[in-house]
Motif scaffolding. Structure first.
Motif, PDB file in Angstrom:
ATOM      1  N   GLY A  19       0.786  -1.224   0.000  1.00  0.00           N
ATOM      2  CA  GLY A  19       0.000   0.000   0.000  1.00  0.00           C
ATOM      3  C   GLY A  19       0.817   1.272   0.000  1.00  0.00           C
ATOM      4  N   THR A  20       2.146   1.150   0.076  1.00  0.00           N
ATOM      5  CA  THR A  20       3.031   2.315  -0.027  1.00  0.00           C
ATOM      6  C   THR A  20       3.663   2.313  -1.416  1.00  0.00           C
ATOM      7  N   PRO A  21       4.142   3.463  -1.881  1.00  0.00           N
ATOM      8  CA  PRO A  21       4.798   3.484  -3.199  1.00  0.00           C
ATOM      9  C   PRO A  21       5.954   2.489  -3.280  1.00  0.00           C
ATOM     10  N   GLU A  22       6.772   2.437  -2.225  1.00  0.00           N
ATOM     11  CA  GLU A  22       7.889   1.493  -2.227  1.00  0.00           C
ATOM     12  C   GLU A  22       7.379   0.058  -2.207  1.00  0.00           C
ATOM     13  N   GLY A  23       6.312  -0.168  -1.441  1.00  0.00           N
ATOM     14  CA  GLY A  23       5.757  -1.513  -1.357  1.00  0.00           C
ATOM     15  C   GLY A  23       5.146  -1.972  -2.663  1.00  0.00           C
ATOM     16  N   ASP A  24       4.401  -1.084  -3.299  1.00  0.00           N
ATOM     17  CA  ASP A  24       3.793  -1.449  -4.582  1.00  0.00           C
ATOM     18  C   ASP A  24       4.864  -1.805  -5.612  1.00  0.00           C
ATOM     19  N   GLU A  25       5.938  -1.044  -5.629  1.00  0.00           N
ATOM     20  CA  GLU A  25       7.030  -1.317  -6.568  1.00  0.00           C
ATOM     21  C   GLU A  25       7.710  -2.645  -6.230  1.00  0.00           C
ATOM     22  N   PHE A  26       7.923  -2.874  -4.936  1.00  0.00           N
ATOM     23  CA  PHE A  26       8.596  -4.103  -4.516  1.00  0.00           C
ATOM     24  C   PHE A  26       7.771  -5.344  -4.848  1.00  0.00           C
ATOM     25  N   TRP A  27       6.478  -5.336  -4.473  1.00  0.00           N
ATOM     26  CA  TRP A  27       5.663  -6.535  -4.687  1.00  0.00           C
ATOM     27  C   TRP A  27       5.407  -6.792  -6.169  1.00  0.00           C
ATOM     28  N   TYR A  28       5.370  -5.726  -6.962  1.00  0.00           N
ATOM     29  CA  TYR A  28       5.254  -5.911  -8.405  1.00  0.00           C
ATOM     30  C   TYR A  28       6.513  -6.575  -8.953  1.00  0.00           C
ATOM     31  N   ALA A  29       7.666  -6.089  -8.502  1.00  0.00           N
ATOM     32  CA  ALA A  29       8.933  -6.651  -8.970  1.00  0.00           C
ATOM     33  C   ALA A  29       9.071  -8.106  -8.532  1.00  0.00           C
ATOM     34  N   LEU A  30       8.629  -8.423  -7.315  1.00  0.00           N
ATOM     35  CA  LEU A  30       8.725  -9.790  -6.828  1.00  0.00           C
ATOM     36  C   LEU A  30       7.828 -10.724  -7.647  1.00  0.00           C
ATOM     37  N   GLY A  31       6.634 -10.235  -7.988  1.00  0.00           N
ATOM     38  CA  GLY A  31       5.737 -11.031  -8.809  1.00  0.00           C
ATOM     39  C   GLY A  31       6.269 -11.237 -10.213  1.00  0.00           C
ATOM     40  N   ARG A  32       6.964 -10.232 -10.718  1.00  0.00           N
ATOM     41  CA  ARG A  32       7.495 -10.321 -12.075  1.00  0.00           C
ATOM     42  C   ARG A  32       8.600 -11.367 -12.163  1.00  0.00           C
ATOM     43  N   VAL A  33       9.501 -11.402 -11.165  1.00  0.00           N
ATOM     44  CA  VAL A  33      10.634 -12.330 -11.245  1.00  0.00           C
ATOM     45  C   VAL A  33      10.294 -13.696 -10.646  1.00  0.00           C
ATOM     46  N   GLY A  34       9.293 -13.725  -9.759  1.00  0.00           N
ATOM     47  CA  GLY A  34       8.960 -14.984  -9.097  1.00  0.00           C
ATOM     48  C   GLY A  34       7.921 -15.802  -9.825  1.00  0.00           C
ATOM     49  N   GLY A  35       7.322 -15.238 -10.846  1.00  0.00           N
ATOM     50  CA  GLY A  35       6.327 -15.966 -11.616  1.00  0.00           C
ATOM     51  C   GLY A  35       5.094 -16.328 -10.799  1.00  0.00           C
ATOM     52  N   SER A  36       4.464 -17.420 -11.173  1.00  0.00           N
ATOM     53  CA  SER A  36       3.222 -17.818 -10.503  1.00  0.00           C
ATOM     54  C   SER A  36       3.451 -18.175  -9.041  1.00  0.00           C
ATOM     55  N   ALA A  37       4.668 -18.582  -8.674  1.00  0.00           N
ATOM     56  CA  ALA A  37       4.954 -18.921  -7.282  1.00  0.00           C
ATOM     57  C   ALA A  37       4.763 -17.725  -6.366  1.00  0.00           C
ATOM     58  N   ALA A  38       5.009 -16.524  -6.899  1.00  0.00           N
ATOM     59  CA  ALA A  38       4.911 -15.316  -6.082  1.00  0.00           C
ATOM     60  C   ALA A  38       3.490 -15.024  -5.626  1.00  0.00           C
ATOM     61  N   LEU A  39       2.508 -15.693  -6.228  1.00  0.00           N
ATOM     62  CA  LEU A  39       1.118 -15.495  -5.793  1.00  0.00           C
ATOM     63  C   LEU A  39       0.927 -15.915  -4.338  1.00  0.00           C
ATOM     64  N   TYR A  40       1.749 -16.841  -3.864  1.00  0.00           N
ATOM     65  CA  TYR A  40       1.665 -17.243  -2.459  1.00  0.00           C
ATOM     66  C   TYR A  40       2.055 -16.100  -1.538  1.00  0.00           C
ATOM     67  N   PHE A  41       2.873 -15.184  -2.051  1.00  0.00           N
ATOM     68  CA  PHE A  41       3.391 -14.074  -1.259  1.00  0.00           C
ATOM     69  C   PHE A  41       2.627 -12.779  -1.473  1.00  0.00           C
ATOM     70  N   ASP A  42       2.033 -12.633  -2.637  1.00  0.00           N
ATOM     71  CA  ASP A  42       1.413 -11.359  -2.996  1.00  0.00           C
ATOM     72  C   ASP A  42       0.388 -10.950  -1.948  1.00  0.00           C
TER      73      ASP A  42
END
Length: 213
Positions: free
Chosen positions: A92-115
């Protein structure tokens, strides 16, 4: 929780928690032990105070040591998982939105567990509601589905997001430490949670099997 009286005879072999209680109490309640020194010198409460009382300082110290050891290991490990997530940028923060987007991009479908959005807003309510293995299961599910290339990319994203004023090290190295710690803590939670379903008969069969091996 095992009893800690010195003259009690155990009818079966002690569990791991009971052994831990005995080690802690015996180590810290000798005359010059760390806990004894703290009680007598820092708190000015001798172990036999108050005299002739049914519950004196030594009794309370034994109870405290046993309780500290008897707290479910999965609770302590879950608390550590919370600390690990707290070191990441907040959703919900600008830094957080950027971080979780980047994690989802590199982690693929597995990152859905973390999103955060996919995990459900009250992600850490698992702990409050007694599902202590909930977060640990998601952590291990996430990590188990990463291939080597994705894992390296995830460590770089996590390491780059950690506060380098607090953690003075290279980004990817920090990310590796974070993942390694999260993986180990999650495993400890799940391993400890199996004790929830273990009966006294299961424990006795365990000691009997190994004793007869």
């Amino acid at each position: 929780m095992g009893r800690l009286t010195d003259n009690e005879k155990r009818r079966c072999a002690p569990s791991g928690a009971e052994l831990g209680e005995l080690v802690i109490v015996r180590h810290h309640l000798d005359e010059d032990g760390e806990l004894s020194r703290h009680l007598t010198r820092r708190l000015n409460t001798p172990l036999d105070w108050p005299e002739d009382a049914e519950l004196n300082t030594e009794h309370v110290a034994k109870i405290a040591a046993a309780a500290a050891c008897d707290v479910a290991y999965n609770q302590a490990a879950n608390g550590h998982l919370v600390d690990l997530f707290a070191a990441l940028p907040l959703p919900g923060t600008p830094e957080g939105d950027e971080f979780w987007y980047a994690l989802g991009r590199v982690g693929g479908s597995a990152a859905l567990y973390f999103d955060p959005a996919n995990a459900g807003g009250p992600f850490f309510d698992y702990l409050i509601n007694g599902n202590e293995a909930g977060i640990a299961g998601r952590v291990l599910s996430f990590l188990s589905q990463l291939d080597d290339q994705e894992r390296d990319a995830v460590t770089e994203v996590i390491g780059g997001a950690l506060d380098h004023d607090t953690f003075p090290a290279a980004g990817q190295y920090l990310g590796k430490l974070w993942l390694r710690d999260a993986e180990s803590s999650a495993w400890h939670v799940l391993l400890a949670s199996r004790r929830t379903y273990e009966t006294q008969d299961d424990r006795e069969r365990f000691f009997e099997a190994w004793g007869n091996a």
